[in-house]
Design a protein around this motif. Structure first.
Motif, PDB file in Angstrom:
ATOM      1  N   VAL A  24      -3.574 -15.891  -3.617  1.00 42.28           N
ATOM      2  CA  VAL A  24      -3.256 -14.558  -4.121  1.00 42.28           C
ATOM      3  C   VAL A  24      -1.763 -14.481  -4.398  1.00 42.28           C
ATOM      4  O   VAL A  24      -0.944 -14.667  -3.495  1.00 42.28           O
ATOM      5  N   GLN A  25      -1.416 -14.181  -5.648  1.00 42.06           N
ATOM      6  CA  GLN A  25      -0.015 -14.036  -6.027  1.00 42.06           C
ATOM      7  C   GLN A  25       0.494 -12.621  -5.764  1.00 42.06           C
ATOM      8  O   GLN A  25       1.560 -12.448  -5.184  1.00 42.06           O
ATOM      9  N   GLU A  26      -0.235 -11.614  -6.199  1.00 33.41           N
ATOM     10  CA  GLU A  26       0.199 -10.235  -6.005  1.00 33.41           C
ATOM     11  C   GLU A  26      -1.010  -9.314  -6.081  1.00 33.41           C
ATOM     12  O   GLU A  26      -2.057  -9.660  -6.648  1.00 33.41           O
ATOM     13  N   LEU A  27      -0.843  -8.144  -5.480  1.00 35.56           N
ATOM     14  CA  LEU A  27      -1.868  -7.106  -5.502  1.00 35.56           C
ATOM     15  C   LEU A  27      -1.392  -5.988  -6.419  1.00 35.56           C
ATOM     16  O   LEU A  27      -0.302  -5.453  -6.234  1.00 35.56           O
ATOM     17  N   GLY A  58       0.810  -1.208   0.000  1.00 35.88           N
ATOM     18  CA  GLY A  58       0.000   0.000   0.000  1.00 35.88           C
ATOM     19  C   GLY A  58       0.849   1.266   0.000  1.00 35.88           C
ATOM     20  O   GLY A  58       0.561   2.223  -0.728  1.00 35.88           O
ATOM     21  N   ILE A  59       1.924   1.277   0.810  1.00 39.30           N
ATOM     22  CA  ILE A  59       2.808   2.447   0.847  1.00 39.30           C
ATOM     23  C   ILE A  59       3.480   2.659  -0.499  1.00 39.30           C
ATOM     24  O   ILE A  59       3.551   3.785  -1.009  1.00 39.30           O
ATOM     25  N   SER A  60       3.963   1.583  -1.100  1.00 42.27           N
ATOM     26  CA  SER A  60       4.660   1.707  -2.389  1.00 42.27           C
ATOM     27  C   SER A  60       3.707   2.174  -3.489  1.00 42.27           C
ATOM     28  O   SER A  60       4.062   3.045  -4.298  1.00 42.27           O
ATOM     29  N   LYS A  61       2.477   1.614  -3.526  1.00 37.44           N
ATOM     30  CA  LYS A  61       1.528   2.018  -4.562  1.00 37.44           C
ATOM     31  C   LYS A  61       1.086   3.468  -4.368  1.00 37.44           C
ATOM     32  O   LYS A  61       0.985   4.230  -5.340  1.00 37.44           O
ATOM     33  N   PHE A  62       0.849   3.862  -3.115  1.00 32.80           N
ATOM     34  CA  PHE A  62       0.416   5.233  -2.862  1.00 32.80           C
ATOM     35  C   PHE A  62       1.522   6.228  -3.198  1.00 32.80           C
ATOM     36  O   PHE A  62       1.263   7.288  -3.789  1.00 32.80           O
ATOM     37  N   SER A  63       2.758   5.897  -2.842  1.00 31.00           N
ATOM     38  CA  SER A  63       3.875   6.795  -3.152  1.00 31.00           C
ATOM     39  C   SER A  63       4.072   6.906  -4.664  1.00 31.00           C
ATOM     40  O   SER A  63       4.356   8.000  -5.182  1.00 31.00           O
ATOM     41  N   THR A  64       3.909   5.788  -5.386  1.00 27.02           N
ATOM     42  CA  THR A  64       4.038   5.839  -6.847  1.00 27.02           C
ATOM     43  C   THR A  64       2.968   6.736  -7.456  1.00 27.02           C
ATOM     44  O   THR A  64       3.268   7.586  -8.310  1.00 27.02           O
ATOM     45  N   PHE A  65       1.730   6.555  -7.028  1.00 22.34           N
ATOM     46  CA  PHE A  65       0.629   7.369  -7.561  1.00 22.34           C
ATOM     47  C   PHE A  65       0.826   8.844  -7.235  1.00 22.34           C
ATOM     48  O   PHE A  65       0.644   9.719  -8.100  1.00 22.34           O
ATOM     49  N   ALA A  66       1.232   9.142  -5.996  1.00 26.02           N
ATOM     50  CA  ALA A  66       1.413  10.542  -5.592  1.00 26.02           C
ATOM     51  C   ALA A  66       2.568  11.190  -6.350  1.00 26.02           C
ATOM     52  O   ALA A  66       2.462  12.336  -6.815  1.00 26.02           O
ATOM     53  N   LEU A  67       3.682  10.456  -6.504  1.00 19.79           N
ATOM     54  CA  LEU A  67       4.833  11.030  -7.201  1.00 19.79           C
ATOM     55  C   LEU A  67       4.543  11.242  -8.682  1.00 19.79           C
ATOM     56  O   LEU A  67       4.980  12.238  -9.266  1.00 19.79           O
ATOM     57  N   LEU A  68       3.829  10.320  -9.308  1.00 21.74           N
ATOM     58  CA  LEU A  68       3.486  10.509 -10.719  1.00 21.74           C
ATOM     59  C   LEU A  68       2.558  11.711 -10.908  1.00 21.74           C
ATOM     60  O   LEU A  68       2.693  12.471 -11.877  1.00 21.74           O
ATOM     61  N   PHE A  92      -6.773   0.315  -2.994  1.00 22.65           N
ATOM     62  CA  PHE A  92      -6.200   0.959  -1.817  1.00 22.65           C
ATOM     63  C   PHE A  92      -6.935   0.535  -0.546  1.00 22.65           C
ATOM     64  O   PHE A  92      -6.318   0.357   0.512  1.00 22.65           O
ATOM     65  N   VAL A  93      -8.243   0.376  -0.618  1.00 20.05           N
ATOM     66  CA  VAL A  93      -9.002  -0.073   0.560  1.00 20.05           C
ATOM     67  C   VAL A  93      -8.570  -1.476   0.966  1.00 20.05           C
ATOM     68  O   VAL A  93      -8.368  -1.771   2.158  1.00 20.05           O
ATOM     69  N   LEU A  94      -8.400  -2.377  -0.001  1.00 19.29           N
ATOM     70  CA  LEU A  94      -7.967  -3.741   0.305  1.00 19.29           C
ATOM     71  C   LEU A  94      -6.585  -3.749   0.956  1.00 19.29           C
ATOM     72  O   LEU A  94      -6.304  -4.557   1.846  1.00 19.29           O
ATOM     73  N   LEU A  95      -5.704  -2.856   0.482  1.00 17.78           N
ATOM     74  CA  LEU A  95      -4.368  -2.800   1.065  1.00 17.78           C
ATOM     75  C   LEU A  95      -4.394  -2.247   2.483  1.00 17.78           C
ATOM     76  O   LEU A  95      -3.635  -2.694   3.344  1.00 17.78           O
ATOM     77  N   MET A  96      -5.275  -1.279   2.728  1.00 12.71           N
ATOM     78  CA  MET A  96      -5.297  -0.655   4.038  1.00 12.71           C
ATOM     79  C   MET A  96      -5.958  -1.540   5.092  1.00 12.71           C
ATOM     80  O   MET A  96      -5.480  -1.630   6.219  1.00 12.71           O
ATOM     81  N   ASP A  97      -7.085  -2.206   4.736  1.00 15.15           N
ATOM     82  CA  ASP A  97      -7.759  -3.013   5.749  1.00 15.15           C
ATOM     83  C   ASP A  97      -7.189  -4.420   5.886  1.00 15.15           C
ATOM     84  O   ASP A  97      -7.633  -5.194   6.746  1.00 15.15           O
ATOM     85  N   LYS A  98      -6.241  -4.789   5.007  1.00 14.50           N
ATOM     86  CA  LYS A  98      -5.526  -6.068   5.102  1.00 14.50           C
ATOM     87  C   LYS A  98      -6.461  -7.273   5.036  1.00 14.50           C
ATOM     88  O   LYS A  98      -6.156  -8.332   5.584  1.00 14.50           O
TER      89      LYS A  98
END
Length: 433
Positions: free
Chosen positions: A287-290, A203-213, A257-263
């Motif tokens: 589940v292989q990857e999100l 979740g941190i990596s995806k959010f940082s990627t989206f914010a930086l882009l 993002f919701v799935l990543l945050m609520d685990k």
């Protein structure tokens, strides 16, 4: 134009151009043989990662480097015979620029990883930037800029030329590449933090990627000097199209993002989308990857299904390993009324007792569930701790053992039967007459 054509058709210039063409063909042929010689070294399993990267870089840079070497040899040969070398000097500088641009684009592609879009566009980007540098060096860039700047894309009081659009695209792309490098570096650092849950790290990596882009796009637009007032109509149309056409995509991103945050779902979880626990495993997999828009679920057949994140938020999903990877399986079976139910219940426990994947604590148990119209329904229940290794294979093993022990002890599995009786009706009195 006539003067330039006259200069290009002089015998001295034609000789230089002809030798350059021969040098280019020879460089391509030598590069082809050099790549075939280096290719086995790039996939050698016992070599280090950096040595393989150096070999790949040598394969990539082989054509322009050989071209530089051959042009240099021609330049020295022409100078030795006191022949004109003006065209060779220009070709030497352009070939050197090609080497530098090729190396820079390849290094950028390697730093972004094998899944980067630059990897597929590496050669095209190299030729594009090299052409821009070549036009600037030859003095053609100013004329092209003046021509494109006269093409107005938005007629009216405000002006937005084709040159401004191309310049904005280049500047924004540069900022996107820079922010992508920063986002990838952050992702690599975050994914190595073992003290944080895997879903939180993703979740941190995806959010940082989206914010930086997003920041990269805004900074690119600002740095390109585009007047946003000139793009009001265009951005309004794009916003309207996004609102109507990209609702599903936006919903999938937000759901991700919701799935990543609520685990609730994380890599390694065993899930199934339909069916009843213990009796069906349709759409069963782990589940292989999100990803930002979907998750990758791999089933026992090796098939990877891309499930949109929105489906996981709106539909019921069985997570077999949400809080505990131990799951209980149930195997119902019917026995005849002529059989001893106590013996059948003990046989069911014995059938599940010696399987290596069935837990001893809690151990298997059997139950007499109901009395049906053609037999008694009994059931064996047992626990396993590794549903990611499959549940149907355990069911099959236990069912085979139940059948073997039932045959050994003479326990019958009844089959539903229907009796049909044919009753003869009495003859009517009128028929006797």
């Amino acid at each position: 134009m006539k003067k330039l054509f006259g200069q290009l058709t002089t015998p001295e210039v034609m000789a230089e151009v002809l030798t350059l063409l021969l040098a280019a063909l020879l460089a391509l042929a030598l590069a082809h043989y050099l790549k075939n010689w280096l290719r086995p070294l790039s996939v050698r399993p016992n070599s280090s990662r950096w040595s393989r990267r150096l070999v790949v870089a040598g394969m990539v840079l082989a054509p322009p480097l050989l071209a530089v070497a051959l042009i240099l040899a021609l330049r020295l040969s022409f100078a030795a015979f006191e022949l004109p070398t003006a065209v060779l000097d220009i070709a030497m500088e352009l070939a050197t620029a090609l080497v530098l641009v090729r190396f820079a684009v390849h290094a950028l592609s390697v730093s972004l990883g094998p899944n980067s879009w630059i990897r597929k566009w590496e050669l095209r980007l190299t030729l594009f930037f090299w052409a821009v540098i070549g036009f600037q060096y030859l003095g053609w860039f100013g004329a092209i800029e003046h021509t494109l700047d006269r093409i107005d894309l938005i007629p009216g009081k405000t002006t937005f030329s084709l040159w401004a659009l191309l310049k904005s695209i280049v500047v924004i792309a540069g900022f996107l590449v820079a922010t992508s490098l920063i986002a990838r570096t952050i992702e690599r650092r975050v994914m190595k933090l073992e003290g944080i849950a895997i879903s939180t790290r993703i979740g941190i990596s995806k959010f940082s990627t989206f914010a930086l882009l997003t920041i990269g796009v805004l900074l690119g637009i600002n740095a390109s000097g585009v007047n946003m007032a000139a793009l009001t109509v265009l951005t309004g149309a794009i916003g309207l199209g996004l609102g109507f056409g990209l609702q599903a995509i936006t919903s999938n991103f937000v759901s991700g993002f919701v799935l990543l945050m609520d685990k609730s779902i994380k890599p390694g979880d065993v899930i199934s989308f339909t069916g009843t626990t213990g009796t069906s495993s349709e759409n069963f997999g782990w589940v292989q990857e999100l990803r930002g828009r979907y998750i990758v679920v791999r089933d026992r057949d090796g098939v990877e299904t891309l499930v949109p994140n929105q489906n996981l938020m709106t539909n019921s999903v069985i997570n077999w390993s949400y809080s505990d990877q131990r799951v209980r399986l149930r195997l119902p079976v019917m026995i005849s009324y002529q059989d001893d139910p106590e013996q059948a219940l003990q046989v069911l426990v014995d059938a599940a007792a010696n399987h290596p994947r069935i837990l001893k604590d809690p151990g298997p148990v059997s139950r007499l569930m109901s009395f049906e119209d053609y037999g008694m329904r009994v059931e064996v229940r047992f626990w396993i701790r590794d549903p990611m290794n499959g549940v149907n294979n355990v069911r099959s093993d236990v069912n085979r053992e139940i059948w073997r022990l039932f045959k050994k002890h003479g326990i019958t599995i009844p089959v539903r039967q229907h009796d049909v009786r044919m009753l003869a009706s009495k003859p009517d009195a009128s028929d006797e007459r």
